[in-house]
Scaffold this motif. Structure first.
Motif, PDB file in Angstrom:
ATOM      1  N   ASP A 169      -1.786  -0.421  -1.188  1.00 44.62           N
ATOM      2  CA  ASP A 169      -1.814   0.731  -1.767  1.00 44.62           C
ATOM      3  C   ASP A 169      -3.086   1.531  -1.169  1.00 44.62           C
ATOM      4  OD1 ASP A 169       0.052  -0.264  -3.279  1.00 44.62           O
ATOM      5  OD2 ASP A 169      -1.227  -1.039  -4.918  1.00 44.62           O
ATOM      6  N   ILE A 170      -2.862   2.920  -1.247  1.00 41.75           N
ATOM      7  CA  ILE A 170      -3.730   3.925  -0.675  1.00 41.75           C
ATOM      8  C   ILE A 170      -5.178   3.717  -1.695  1.00 41.75           C
ATOM      9  CG2 ILE A 170      -2.871   5.760  -2.186  1.00 41.75           C
ATOM     10  CD1 ILE A 170      -4.303   5.761   1.353  1.00 41.75           C
ATOM     11  N   GLU A 171      -4.900   3.330  -2.720  1.00 42.86           N
ATOM     12  CA  GLU A 171      -6.363   3.018  -3.434  1.00 42.86           C
ATOM     13  C   GLU A 171      -6.980   1.945  -3.040  1.00 42.86           C
ATOM     14  OE1 GLU A 171      -3.276   3.270  -4.855  1.00 42.86           O
ATOM     15  OE2 GLU A 171      -3.245   5.343  -5.887  1.00 42.86           O
ATOM     16  N   ASN A 172      -6.426   1.068  -2.399  1.00 44.94           N
ATOM     17  CA  ASN A 172      -7.194   0.009  -1.948  1.00 44.94           C
ATOM     18  C   ASN A 172      -7.792   0.375  -0.645  1.00 44.94           C
ATOM     19  OD1 ASN A 172      -7.307  -3.334  -1.512  1.00 44.94           O
ATOM     20  ND2 ASN A 172      -6.839  -2.541   0.723  1.00 44.94           N
ATOM     21  N   THR A 176     -11.653   0.643   0.173  1.00 48.83           N
ATOM     22  CA  THR A 176     -12.284  -0.027   1.282  1.00 48.83           C
ATOM     23  C   THR A 176     -13.314   1.002   2.157  1.00 48.83           C
ATOM     24  OG1 THR A 176     -10.552  -1.635   1.771  1.00 48.83           O
ATOM     25  CG2 THR A 176     -11.877  -0.985   3.684  1.00 48.83           C
ATOM     26  N   VAL A 177     -12.793   1.929   2.245  1.00 48.55           N
ATOM     27  CA  VAL A 177     -13.676   3.303   2.956  1.00 48.55           C
ATOM     28  C   VAL A 177     -15.055   3.223   2.174  1.00 48.55           C
ATOM     29  CG1 VAL A 177     -13.826   5.398   3.726  1.00 48.55           C
ATOM     30  CG2 VAL A 177     -11.822   4.241   3.847  1.00 48.55           C
ATOM     31  N   LEU A 206      -6.456  10.261   0.999  1.00 49.25           N
ATOM     32  CA  LEU A 206      -7.568   9.586   1.317  1.00 49.25           C
ATOM     33  C   LEU A 206      -8.840  10.249   1.718  1.00 49.25           C
ATOM     34  CD1 LEU A 206      -7.754   6.490   3.509  1.00 49.25           C
ATOM     35  CD2 LEU A 206      -8.913   8.094   4.107  1.00 49.25           C
ATOM     36  N   SER A 207      -8.567  11.589   2.459  1.00 45.13           N
ATOM     37  CA  SER A 207      -9.560  12.265   3.156  1.00 45.13           C
ATOM     38  C   SER A 207     -10.232  13.023   1.837  1.00 45.13           C
ATOM     39  CB  SER A 207      -9.176  13.563   3.862  1.00 45.13           C
ATOM     40  OG  SER A 207     -10.030  14.138   4.366  1.00 45.13           O
TER      41      SER A 207
END
Length: 368
Positions: A169-172, A176-177, A206-207
């Motif tokens: 998932d994009i939340e993961n 992580t970042v 994400l950005s």
């Protein structure tokens, strides 16, 4: 000096320490293809191409060997001192398949350097440094574990980290970042590499969510057009990687202004000859780039390092090699190794490395 024989070898390279995970799939084992080009003066040059399995890119192991089978017979008897002429000869024998031609191109450079007592870096214009930066690739994983490994690699001297994302998932990915940034305390440069695994919407999300973190987005989306659509919609520099299939794509990306830099692969672009042209295009526009390959042993590693040493250091994003993920070396006397996040430029003529006699067994094909 004419080519009298070409031998092709296979080298199994099981992944050391487990599975290498990317958004496009996982790798447990790869098989490298090596070529030995022998001239009538008795000197041999070595080249290598190694794909990351059949899914990561269109390049694949059996395709490389089939392409070499088409090309190699037409090189026997050809003058070896003109790499440009040999490149034209390869194109006359087979259209495309740059990744297979790259192994031969690297071997031509090694042969020429050994014959004239010059390093490959000298043939490519001259080294600007005696060691190059490399970077560590953090495979797709979970935030806390990825951050723990990142902190360890900072202590080991890596100046740059590549954080693989995608497949979760994009939340993961966002977590992580953030975790990696907190764990490294701003001590390294960070590239977030989705290997084409994000949608446009996810890349923007994400950005936006990592707006305060100074990262590079490397190949966030699948296609050239998807990446182009991100221009002005994300808060971070965007690098192209997998889309750079040939010199024309790089030139187009530069002319359209959609790439702030590149993750370049020597074999994907067709070898050292074509990579040198791309290096010079990037220099004209002051665009940073790496000098990598997908996988492989000491031969392809040496090629990446020689090319990397000719890039202006302030624009160089590192030469990634697979040394951390493979066991052993082709050249036991002069192995290509990473020390404190850097790789020494091999000394001696040609690539500066030469496989130990008999290490690959008998050739799987011979021409000449």
């Amino acid at each position: 000096m004419r080519i009298i024989q070409i031998n092709v070898y296979s080298a199994p390279l099981p992944v050391l320490g487990g599975t290498y995970r990317m958004a496009s799939g996982s790798i447990d084992f790869v098989e490298s293809t090596l070529v030995e080009v022998i001239a009538d003066n008795g000197i041999a040059g070595w080249g290598e191409t190694c794909s990351n399995g059949p899914v990561y890119q269109p390049q694949h192991t059996l395709g490389a060997r089939a392409a070499i089978q088409e090309i190699a017979p037409g090189l026997i008897g050809e003058e070896a001192s003109s790499i440009r002429s040999l490149s034209r000869r390869m194109d006359a024998r087979l259209s495309g398949h740059n990744y297979a031609k790259a192994a031969l191109d690297i071997a031509f450079h090694d042969l020429l350097g050994r014959s004239f007592g010059l390093s490959v870096a000298t043939l490519l214009g001259g080294a600007l440094t005696d060691r190059v930066e490399t970077y560590y690739s953090l495979v797709v994983g979970y935030p806390n574990e990825t951050a723990r490994i990142a902190a360890d690699k900072v202590l080991k001297g890596y100046p740059r980290l590549q954080v693989k994302i995608g497949g979760h998932d994009i939340e993961n990915d966002i977590e992580t970042v953030h975790k990696v940034w907190e764990a490294t305390a701003g001590k390294v440069r960070i590239a977030v590499d989705a290997n084409r695994g994000l949608t446009v919407a996810a890349a923007i999300q994400l950005s936006r969510s990592c707006q305060a973190i100074p990262i590079v987005l490397e190949q966030p989306c699948n296609t050239f057009d998807e990446v182009a659509s991100l221009r002005g919609r994300v808060w971070h520099p965007v690098y192209l990687d997998e889309n750079t299939e040939d010199q024309n794509v790089v030139l187009r990306a530069i002319s359209l202004g959609i790439a702030d830099g590149f993750g370049l692969k020597v074999t994907r672009l067709g070898g050292l000859s074509k990579m040198t042209a791309v290096r010079d295009m990037c220099a004209i526009r002051s665009l940073p780039h790496s000098s990598d390959d997908t996988w492989g042993g000491d031969i392809i590693a040496a090629a990446c390092v020689h090319l990397g040493s000719t890039v202006e250091p302030r624009r160089f994003e590192g030469a990634w090699i697979a040394q951390e993920y493979i066991d052993g070396h082709y050249d036991s006397a002069n192995p290509i190794t990473i020390r404190e996040g850097h790789i020494a430029v091999p000394q001696g003529p040609g690539l500066g490395v030469k496989p130990d006699p008999g290490i690959f067994g008998k050739p799987i094909a011979s021409y000449g």
